[in-house]
Design a protein around this motif. Sequence first.
Motif, PDB file in Angstrom:
ATOM      1  N   ASN A 163       3.474 -52.794 140.030  1.00 21.06           N
ATOM      2  CA  ASN A 163       3.147 -52.963 138.606  1.00 21.06           C
ATOM      3  C   ASN A 163       2.354 -51.939 138.001  1.00 21.06           C
ATOM      4  OD1 ASN A 163       4.874 -55.498 139.116  1.00 21.06           O
ATOM      5  ND2 ASN A 163       2.941 -56.781 139.246  1.00 21.06           N
ATOM      6  N   SER A 164       1.755 -51.124 138.790  1.00 22.54           N
ATOM      7  CA  SER A 164       0.817 -50.385 138.326  1.00 22.54           C
ATOM      8  C   SER A 164       1.374 -49.355 136.909  1.00 22.54           C
ATOM      9  CB  SER A 164      -0.002 -49.411 139.297  1.00 22.54           C
ATOM     10  OG  SER A 164       1.037 -48.559 139.833  1.00 22.54           O
ATOM     11  N   SER A 165       2.754 -49.006 137.111  1.00 24.65           N
ATOM     12  CA  SER A 165       3.318 -48.275 136.216  1.00 24.65           C
ATOM     13  C   SER A 165       3.421 -48.947 134.969  1.00 24.65           C
ATOM     14  CB  SER A 165       4.665 -47.720 136.620  1.00 24.65           C
ATOM     15  OG  SER A 165       5.405 -48.834 137.037  1.00 24.65           O
ATOM     16  N   GLU A 166       3.416 -50.182 135.091  1.00 23.23           N
ATOM     17  CA  GLU A 166       3.737 -50.772 133.589  1.00 23.23           C
ATOM     18  C   GLU A 166       2.389 -50.876 132.622  1.00 23.23           C
ATOM     19  OE1 GLU A 166       4.511 -54.634 134.673  1.00 23.23           O
ATOM     20  OE2 GLU A 166       6.099 -54.351 135.709  1.00 23.23           O
ATOM     21  N   LYS A 167       1.166 -50.550 133.149  1.00 22.25           N
ATOM     22  CA  LYS A 167       0.126 -50.239 132.362  1.00 22.25           C
ATOM     23  C   LYS A 167       0.128 -48.976 132.198  1.00 22.25           C
ATOM     24  CE  LYS A 167      -2.446 -54.384 133.940  1.00 22.25           C
ATOM     25  NZ  LYS A 167      -2.550 -54.461 135.246  1.00 22.25           N
ATOM     26  N   LYS A 168       0.440 -48.614 130.784  1.00 26.32           N
ATOM     27  CA  LYS A 168       0.568 -47.327 130.399  1.00 26.32           C
ATOM     28  C   LYS A 168      -0.704 -46.686 129.852  1.00 26.32           C
ATOM     29  CE  LYS A 168       5.256 -47.025 130.331  1.00 26.32           C
ATOM     30  NZ  LYS A 168       5.370 -47.104 131.663  1.00 26.32           N
ATOM     31  N   ALA A 169      -0.968 -45.501 130.213  1.00 27.35           N
ATOM     32  CA  ALA A 169      -2.129 -44.719 129.695  1.00 27.35           C
ATOM     33  C   ALA A 169      -1.951 -44.424 128.368  1.00 27.35           C
ATOM     34  CB  ALA A 169      -2.530 -43.524 130.249  1.00 27.35           C
ATOM     35  N   LYS A 170      -3.152 -44.303 127.419  1.00 28.44           N
ATOM     36  CA  LYS A 170      -3.133 -43.853 126.130  1.00 28.44           C
ATOM     37  C   LYS A 170      -2.143 -42.655 125.812  1.00 28.44           C
ATOM     38  CE  LYS A 170      -7.513 -45.452 124.077  1.00 28.44           C
ATOM     39  NZ  LYS A 170      -8.598 -44.765 124.653  1.00 28.44           N
ATOM     40  N   VAL A 171      -2.375 -41.503 126.637  1.00 31.30           N
ATOM     41  CA  VAL A 171      -1.808 -40.220 126.345  1.00 31.30           C
ATOM     42  C   VAL A 171      -0.161 -40.562 126.474  1.00 31.30           C
ATOM     43  CG1 VAL A 171      -2.897 -38.335 126.946  1.00 31.30           C
ATOM     44  CG2 VAL A 171      -2.262 -39.668 128.757  1.00 31.30           C
ATOM     45  N   GLU A 172       0.030 -41.626 127.425  1.00 27.03           N
ATOM     46  CA  GLU A 172       1.571 -41.956 127.768  1.00 27.03           C
ATOM     47  C   GLU A 172       2.204 -42.486 126.426  1.00 27.03           C
ATOM     48  OE1 GLU A 172       1.054 -43.962 131.526  1.00 27.03           O
ATOM     49  OE2 GLU A 172       3.335 -43.421 132.097  1.00 27.03           O
ATOM     50  N   ASN A 173       1.558 -43.517 125.914  1.00 23.85           N
ATOM     51  CA  ASN A 173       2.042 -43.872 124.629  1.00 23.85           C
ATOM     52  C   ASN A 173       2.142 -42.975 123.618  1.00 23.85           C
ATOM     53  OD1 ASN A 173       2.332 -46.442 125.713  1.00 23.85           O
ATOM     54  ND2 ASN A 173       0.301 -47.145 125.398  1.00 23.85           N
ATOM     55  N   PHE A 174       1.287 -42.241 123.656  1.00 25.93           N
ATOM     56  CA  PHE A 174       1.194 -41.166 122.604  1.00 25.93           C
ATOM     57  C   PHE A 174       2.389 -40.266 122.622  1.00 25.93           C
ATOM     58  CE2 PHE A 174       0.391 -36.759 121.925  1.00 25.93           C
ATOM     59  CZ  PHE A 174       0.400 -36.601 120.468  1.00 25.93           C
ATOM     60  N   ILE A 175       2.679 -39.862 124.034  1.00 24.01           N
ATOM     61  CA  ILE A 175       3.914 -39.118 124.215  1.00 24.01           C
ATOM     62  C   ILE A 175       5.149 -39.925 123.983  1.00 24.01           C
ATOM     63  CG2 ILE A 175       5.110 -37.841 126.103  1.00 24.01           C
ATOM     64  CD1 ILE A 175       3.034 -36.161 124.838  1.00 24.01           C
ATOM     65  N   THR A 176       5.250 -40.737 124.124  1.00 20.34           N
ATOM     66  CA  THR A 176       6.466 -41.603 123.815  1.00 20.34           C
ATOM     67  C   THR A 176       6.857 -41.628 122.584  1.00 20.34           C
ATOM     68  OG1 THR A 176       5.884 -43.084 125.515  1.00 20.34           O
ATOM     69  CG2 THR A 176       7.657 -43.886 124.306  1.00 20.34           C
ATOM     70  N   LYS A 177       5.642 -41.821 121.556  1.00 17.97           N
ATOM     71  CA  LYS A 177       5.896 -42.259 120.171  1.00 17.97           C
ATOM     72  C   LYS A 177       6.241 -40.565 119.621  1.00 17.97           C
ATOM     73  CE  LYS A 177       2.533 -45.487 118.279  1.00 17.97           C
ATOM     74  NZ  LYS A 177       1.033 -45.355 118.660  1.00 17.97           N
ATOM     75  N   PHE A 178       5.427 -39.498 120.170  1.00 12.86           N
ATOM     76  CA  PHE A 178       5.628 -38.315 119.954  1.00 12.86           C
ATOM     77  C   PHE A 178       7.425 -37.859 119.956  1.00 12.86           C
ATOM     78  CE2 PHE A 178       6.215 -33.702 120.827  1.00 12.86           C
ATOM     79  CZ  PHE A 178       5.325 -33.195 120.143  1.00 12.86           C
ATOM     80  N   ALA A 179       7.613 -38.251 121.307  1.00 10.28           N
ATOM     81  CA  ALA A 179       9.205 -37.757 121.433  1.00 10.28           C
ATOM     82  C   ALA A 179       9.986 -38.477 120.537  1.00 10.28           C
ATOM     83  CB  ALA A 179       9.373 -38.478 122.979  1.00 10.28           C
ATOM     84  N   ARG A 180       9.622 -39.751 120.103  1.00  7.54           N
ATOM     85  CA  ARG A 180      10.546 -40.323 118.937  1.00  7.54           C
ATOM     86  C   ARG A 180      10.796 -39.368 117.782  1.00  7.54           C
ATOM     87  NH1 ARG A 180       8.435 -45.870 118.911  1.00  7.54           N
ATOM     88  NH2 ARG A 180       8.543 -46.011 121.339  1.00  7.54           N
ATOM     89  N   TRP A 181       9.784 -38.647 117.428  1.00  9.52           N
ATOM     90  CA  TRP A 181       9.810 -38.145 116.326  1.00  9.52           C
ATOM     91  C   TRP A 181      10.175 -36.531 116.539  1.00  9.52           C
ATOM     92  CZ3 TRP A 181       9.249 -39.822 111.634  1.00  9.52           C
ATOM     93  CH2 TRP A 181       8.746 -41.130 111.287  1.00  9.52           C
ATOM     94  N   TYR A 182       9.732 -36.050 117.623  1.00  7.56           N
ATOM     95  CA  TYR A 182      10.085 -34.650 117.882  1.00  7.56           C
ATOM     96  C   TYR A 182      11.314 -34.260 117.752  1.00  7.56           C
ATOM     97  CZ  TYR A 182      10.192 -30.245 120.813  1.00  7.56           C
ATOM     98  OH  TYR A 182      10.731 -29.350 121.227  1.00  7.56           O
ATOM     99  N   THR A 183      12.219 -35.038 118.519  1.00  4.96           N
ATOM    100  CA  THR A 183      13.633 -34.525 118.756  1.00  4.96           C
ATOM    101  C   THR A 183      14.351 -34.751 117.255  1.00  4.96           C
ATOM    102  OG1 THR A 183      13.625 -35.458 120.759  1.00  4.96           O
ATOM    103  CG2 THR A 183      15.829 -34.883 120.073  1.00  4.96           C
ATOM    104  N   PRO A 184      14.149 -35.876 116.375  1.00  4.84           N
ATOM    105  CA  PRO A 184      14.953 -35.805 115.004  1.00  4.84           C
ATOM    106  C   PRO A 184      14.384 -34.461 114.144  1.00  4.84           C
ATOM    107  CG  PRO A 184      14.135 -37.945 115.653  1.00  4.84           C
ATOM    108  CD  PRO A 184      13.664 -37.204 116.782  1.00  4.84           C
TER     109      PRO A 184
END
Length: 625
Positions: A223-244
């Motif tokens: 289950n440890s991979s479910e608790k995301k680090a702040k940087v991880e969340n940041f990158i997910t958000k970033f990726a959502r904007w970067y590509t478009p």
Amino acid sequence: MKYRLTRKQKKMLIRIIVAGSLCGLIALITRLLEIEGIIKLLLFLIPYVIVGYDVLRTAGKNIIHGQVFDERFLMAIATIGAFATGEYPEATAVMLFYQVGELFQSIAVGRSRKSIAGLMDIRPDHAVVIRDGQELEVSPDEVSKGEIILIRPGEKIPLDGVIIEGNTTINTSALTGESMPCDSVEGDKVISGTLNLTGLIKVRTESEFAQSTVSRILELVENSSEKKAKVENFITKFARWYTPCVVIGAVLLAVVPPLFIDISSWEEWSKWIGRALVFLVVSCPCALVVSIPLSFFGGIGGASREGILIKGANYMESLSKIDTVVFDKTGTLTKGKFIVDDIHPSQVSVDLLLDIASVAESYSSHPVAESIINAHNGHIDKNRLGKVEEIAGRGIKAEVDGEVYYVGNGKLMEDIGSDWHECHLQGTIIHISKGAEYLGHIVINDEIKSDSKDAIGDLKAIGVKKTVMLTGDKKAVADHVGEVLGLDEIHSELLPADKVARVEELLKTSGTLAFVGDGINDAPVLTRADIGIAMGAMGSDAAIESADVVLMDDKPSKIALAIRTARRTMRIVWENIIFALGVKALILILGALGIAGMWLAVFGDVGVLVIAILNSMRALRRLDR
Ligand code: ADP
Ligand code: MG
């Protein structure tokens, strides 16, 4: 550890090799024979389709579903565009390298999964249970609590329990990272997931499989991979904007400049379309999206190999920032195994005093109680015990043979108005009073753990600013321990609630605060601290539940190791972020200016991905001590 390719991966590898060699051959032939135009295009389309047909197919499917920012769709557009502008070898190569990157990524993920599964190779596959005198091989989850199981040498211990027959040595390294085997005899606890080395033992199980140590640990790691680090969340958000954004940039780059320069020249159009294609190739953020979770996964896996269980990437992040470490004393810095040194009765005999104390403590699991019970070497008749009440941080109130006794520290004696007195000896003093009538005291002592001093030294060496000890024990004992270990601050004679208050105060002045406890009556502090570290979790449920980081063995020196592992993981994560974004930004700029062509774009995509993944694999490695 060897990793075997899956069938899918093998097939991909063959396609890459075939397409790659064909591509090279065609490049050679077309150059030598000066083949141009449609024939050259058709020739290059052969390896292109061999290596990329699935990408094209998925891209086609995705466009129907309107997923224009899907990486396969972008790759398809980029390569088709390159064909359209006459860059045939480049188009084929982009597709080829894209697939190389995908294959590499799938191998890396598979390998790190497998290596963690290997580290966590603690799941027992069977248990031999004795039912009606028969030995029966069953799955571990079919054994109930209280049954007798048989464990042969060389077998994994399937469930937690107590040895009722035989003796052996046990290798706990899969759980603790400690390679030293430990001797176990009748009456000792054994922990599931460890390895029985030498003797045949019979064990009475103490829990069902689902509640056993091994199941809890596996669940925790999974289950440890479910608790995301702040940087991880940041990158997910970033990726959502970067590509478009990059894709829009590409479209603008392809369309706007020719409008202003020379609208009627195909040459001009094709130049800018070529530059736009560079954008499309680097528009995939996969290097980050893949490598960052992989780094955390590796860090958590590597730590678990050392017997350090980190419950999530978010805790990895906090661990790396710790500047204050607060310790509980008993069971954390000291062994928590008190030995009775002396018995000083005031009015009664030595035996009677010990007898009363033992009966009063007979149901308590506090280390103090255990020491007193151990010192009593006769039979303790629990029936003599009436009402009992544990007074946390103070002691116990118990009815023995119909009379009310108090057993505990000086504070407790004050509370009840006993005519008690201090003891001149060094140690923890447990006073006994019959009502308010003082009967005397028992002197007990606890030993400091052999690696506690190093643990504090290591923390200082890696730059932890403050080390603090909190204890309910009396000042003299606390000060002595604090001095031997070199702690910065010592707070003694605290009740459990006072410990929370102290931690809250310390939280105000510290960056990130860790509390380290043994899980016995410190759950509130463990949850209040920025990060709760519990140690000695072998078999203790409370510790595994309430802490964020669990140290499987009793060693406080693992804290510094945990912090170092976390720092290394965070460093790797940031290296990847800066590297990937830096290279991509550079290529975007050079691409827009027409300096970077398709080849550099391929590096910006696949090269960066491969390097980032290789870098994240370092997180899995063991740190040297
Ligand atoms: P620590 O902070 O060191 O873990 P606790 O808060 O558990 O210690 O207990 C503090 C003190 O309270 C002990 O040192 C002891 O003097 C007294 N005490 C606690 N529980 C008991 C008990 N069951 N019997 C006697 N004394 C006790
Ligand atoms: Mg305690």
